[in-house]
Design an enzyme around this catalytic site. Structure first.
Site, PDB file in Angstrom:
ATOM      1  N   ASP A   1      -4.227 -51.492  46.450  1.00 47.06           N
ATOM      2  CA  ASP A   1      -3.820 -52.891  45.989  1.00 47.06           C
ATOM      3  C   ASP A   1      -2.714 -52.681  44.876  1.00 47.06           C
ATOM      4  OD1 ASP A   1      -3.977 -55.713  45.654  1.00 47.06           O
ATOM      5  OD2 ASP A   1      -5.682 -55.239  43.873  1.00 47.06           O
TER       6      ASP A   1
ATOM      7  N   LYS B   1      -7.761 -39.930  42.392  1.00 43.26           N
ATOM      8  CA  LYS B   1      -8.121 -39.442  41.017  1.00 43.26           C
ATOM      9  C   LYS B   1      -9.317 -38.709  40.992  1.00 43.26           C
ATOM     10  CE  LYS B   1      -7.168 -40.058  36.683  1.00 43.26           C
ATOM     11  NZ  LYS B   1      -5.793 -39.924  36.000  1.00 43.26           N
TER      12      LYS B   1
ATOM     13  N   ASP C   1      -2.121 -41.719  39.080  1.00 42.74           N
ATOM     14  CA  ASP C   1      -0.958 -42.011  37.992  1.00 42.74           C
ATOM     15  C   ASP C   1       0.434 -41.227  38.220  1.00 42.74           C
ATOM     16  OD1 ASP C   1      -2.775 -39.965  37.479  1.00 42.74           O
ATOM     17  OD2 ASP C   1      -2.760 -40.007  35.384  1.00 42.74           O
TER      18      ASP C   1
END
Ligand code: NAI
Length: 344
Positions: free
Chosen positions: A235, A177, A211
């Site tokens: 995770d 990100k 995303d």
């Protein structure tokens, strides 16, 4: 005859002993040369010897370097801290590897075959957080630190590329990100690109924002092969990927470091069905297959995977979570019955 490998077995809590028994029976029937050293962990250890992670268990893993672990119950709110986390910290198990392969005919996607390599020690899960008090509120603000180091980033990305080479995989996708978190995620990406350059011509490299990755995994998981990412993204994505292939019951995990390799079922101890003999042992069995790969017992691992695939495709031995009425032992017997056919 081959010298057997010494491997620690922590059957674990709840359904742990039931699924461990089934898994060991299948591994033995497939001819895996393993000498198990059974050790305690979790609530079972607490009740037996008064501590959740006994020194004897740590020493046994230290000595063998390899363990198969059933699920461990973590008391909520009070009691001891997670034994899983303690093991990870003690042995510096920096790589969490979660392969996702479709075995179930009813899974959302057929033929998924990808692996998530998650950094296991850094990021937000390093747990560096605190409250900041303001006026009369001592907990007005909560702050958490996303810890990313050059060292940690390099070793996990390198691990992913080495894993790709060792397992004949063609593509490593680094998930980040860095568009928003320019320092932390930016460092992870920068280091990742540098490591990728060392493998140019041997393994392809791609980079994707987290995303967009989540969406693309849902739309078209086939465009991924090995995904490497930091702790929290890993995770979340590894559970998403488990959902694509039928849920956590089909997902094994491995926690790997330089000193030890611990293989585990990724679901919990299922206290609601413990002791009833109806738990599905697939996740621990697949963890057992990863363990066999690690021990270079690839033939036994392949036979078991093929027999398991056949069992599930034929709808044999389905436990209640799969909509059937078979027990854990029946499931194991159905897989064992198909081992020979799988070896032909
Ligand atoms: P869980 O995974 O134990 O159970 C969730 C649901 O899935 C339950 O309805 C259970 O019956 C079902 N389920 C899980 N595994 C199954 C199997 N093999 N066959 C058939 N059904 C199965 O999650 P939950 O209830 O949140 O956690 C219970 C305990 O397990 C907690 O103490 C938790 O901390 C611990 N846990 C341990 C993990 C580990 O050791 N790796 C991972 C996740 C939870």
């Amino acid at each position: 005859m081959k010298t057997p490998h010494d491997v620690v077995l922590i059957p674990g809590d709840g359904i742990g002993p039931e699924i461990a028994e089934a898994t060991l029976a299948i591994l033995e029937a497939a001819g895996a040369p393993i000498r198990w050293r059974e050790c305690l962990g979790g609530v079972t250890a607490m009740e037996t010897v008064g501590e959740p992670l006994p020194q004897a268990t740590l020493e046994a893993i230290e000595a063998t370097g390899v363990a198969l672990k059933g699920p461990l119950t973590t008391p909520i709110g009070s009691g001891f801290r997670s034994v899983n986390v303690a093991l990870r910290k003690h042995f510096d198990l920096y790589a969490n590897v979660r392969p996702a392969v479709t075995l179930l005919p009813a899974a959302r996607y057929p033929d998924v075959d990808l692996v998530i390599v998650r950094e296991n020690t850094e990021g937000l899960y390093a747990g560096i957080e605190h409250f900041i008090g303001m006026e009369n509120d001592p907990r007005a603000v909560a702050e958490s630190v996303m810890l990313i180091t050059r060292y940690g980033s390099r070793r996990i990305v390198r691990f992913a590329f080495e894993y790709a080479l060792a397992h004949g995989r063609r593509l490593v996708t680094l998930v980040h990100k860095a568009n928003i978190l320019k320092y932390t995620q930016g460092l992870f990406l920068e280091v990742g690109r540098n490591v990728a350059a060392e493998y140019e011509g041997r393994v392809e490299f791609d980079e994707k924002i987290v995303d967009a990755t989540a969406m693309q995994l849902a739309l078209d998981p086939y465009r991924f092969d090995v995904i490497v990412t930091e702790n929290m993204f890993g995770d979340i994505l590894s559970d998403q990927v488990a959902g694509l292939i039928g849920g956590l019951g089909f997902a094994p995990g491995a926690n790997l470091g330089e000193r030890a390799a611990i293989f585990e079922a990724v679901h919990g101890s299922a206290p609601d069905i413990a002791g009833q003999g109806i738990a599905n042992p697939t996740s621990l069995l697949l963890a057992g297959c990863l363990l066999l790969d690690h021990l270079e017992e690839r033939e036994a691992a392949a036979r078991i995977r093929a027999a398991l695939h056949r069992t599930l495709q034929e709808g044999a031995g389905y436990t209640p979570d799969l909509g059937g009425s078979a027990g854990t032992a029946e499931f194991a017997a159905a897989v064992i019955e198909r081992l020979d056919a799988a070896g032909e």
